[in-house]
Write a protein that holds these residues in place. Sequence first.
Motif, PDB file in Angstrom:
ATOM      1  N   ALA A   1       0.064 -10.640  10.192  1.00 12.92           N
ATOM      2  CA  ALA A   1      -1.170  -9.886  10.433  1.00 12.92           C
ATOM      3  C   ALA A   1      -1.104  -8.514   9.758  1.00 12.92           C
ATOM      4  N   ALA A   2       0.068  -7.885   9.792  1.00 13.87           N
ATOM      5  CA  ALA A   2       0.232  -6.589   9.116  1.00 13.87           C
ATOM      6  C   ALA A   2       0.062  -6.741   7.608  1.00 13.87           C
ATOM      7  N   LEU A   3       0.573  -7.833   7.051  1.00 15.90           N
ATOM      8  CA  LEU A   3       0.366  -8.085   5.623  1.00 15.90           C
ATOM      9  C   LEU A   3      -1.120  -8.237   5.317  1.00 15.90           C
ATOM     10  N   GLY A   4      -1.847  -8.865   6.234  1.00 14.69           N
ATOM     11  CA  GLY A   4      -3.295  -8.970   6.064  1.00 14.69           C
ATOM     12  C   GLY A   4      -3.955  -7.603   6.053  1.00 14.69           C
ATOM     13  N   GLY A   5      -3.509  -6.730   6.942  1.00 17.03           N
ATOM     14  CA  GLY A   5      -4.041  -5.365   6.957  1.00 17.03           C
ATOM     15  C   GLY A   5      -3.725  -4.617   5.672  1.00 17.03           C
ATOM     16  N   ILE A   6      -2.522  -4.811   5.163  1.00 14.92           N
ATOM     17  CA  ILE A   6      -2.143  -4.182   3.889  1.00 14.92           C
ATOM     18  C   ILE A   6      -3.023  -4.706   2.759  1.00 14.92           C
ATOM     19  N   GLU A   7      -3.273  -6.010   2.767  1.00 16.01           N
ATOM     20  CA  GLU A   7      -4.122  -6.613   1.729  1.00 16.01           C
ATOM     21  C   GLU A   7      -5.533  -6.023   1.777  1.00 16.01           C
ATOM     22  N   ILE A   8      -6.071  -5.853   2.975  1.00 12.66           N
ATOM     23  CA  ILE A   8      -7.410  -5.269   3.111  1.00 12.66           C
ATOM     24  C   ILE A   8      -7.402  -3.831   2.612  1.00 12.66           C
ATOM     25  N   LYS A   9      -6.380  -3.080   2.993  1.00 12.37           N
ATOM     26  CA  LYS A   9      -6.303  -1.679   2.570  1.00 12.37           C
ATOM     27  C   LYS A   9      -6.181  -1.567   1.050  1.00 12.37           C
ATOM     28  N   LYS A  10      -5.347  -2.410   0.447  1.00 14.38           N
ATOM     29  CA  LYS A  10      -5.189  -2.373  -1.009  1.00 14.38           C
ATOM     30  C   LYS A  10      -6.458  -2.819  -1.721  1.00 14.38           C
ATOM     31  N   SER A  11      -7.189  -3.760  -1.136  1.00 14.40           N
ATOM     32  CA  SER A  11      -8.419  -4.222  -1.783  1.00 14.40           C
ATOM     33  C   SER A  11      -9.511  -3.163  -1.701  1.00 14.40           C
ATOM     34  N   SER A  12      -9.452  -2.303  -0.699  1.00 19.01           N
ATOM     35  CA  SER A  12     -10.453  -1.245  -0.555  1.00 19.01           C
ATOM     36  C   SER A  12     -10.256  -0.135  -1.573  1.00 19.01           C
ATOM     37  N   LYS A  13      -9.037   0.025  -2.079  1.00 16.76           N
ATOM     38  CA  LYS A  13      -8.744   1.087  -3.044  1.00 16.76           C
ATOM     39  C   LYS A  13      -9.247   0.763  -4.443  1.00 16.76           C
ATOM     40  N   GLN A  14      -9.573  -0.491  -4.696  1.00 13.33           N
ATOM     41  CA  GLN A  14      -9.988  -0.869  -6.055  1.00 13.33           C
ATOM     42  C   GLN A  14     -11.411  -0.471  -6.324  1.00 13.33           C
TER      43      GLN A  14
END
Length: 128
Positions: A115-128
């Motif tokens: 679940a934390a990896l999912g949160g990281i993925e969302i955060k990284k996708s928001s930076k693009q």
Amino acid sequence: MVSVPHILSGISIILLIIYGADVMVGGGEGGAGFLPFDGMTRGIGFGMPPIILSFIAFFIPKRPRFKGLGMMLIVTGALIIIGGAISLGTAAESENAARMAGEGGGLIGIGAIIAALGGIEIKKSSKQ
């Protein structure tokens, strides 16, 4: 956009749903559900692949990052956490209570990591 990580994460969710449904139908006993497997075989066949596929799905994409993939990983992590919590809840009734409690706690930890990896993925996708 559908990509390999999305497909892997989707397979993970489907396997976990099948696994959970079989446990619910069979009352937690191996072979009593609609799958003709004992508990260990069911866990290896339907529990381990979603964990592995989730990690692969997270680490495959370099660019672009996918917010949808992050949400799918969070769902996968939540399903694993729920399975671990159920395992902990039924551990007291089992003859192997210590082993089941350890497995349930381990599942909760693994689910939290996914679940934390999912949160990281969302955060990284928001930076693009």
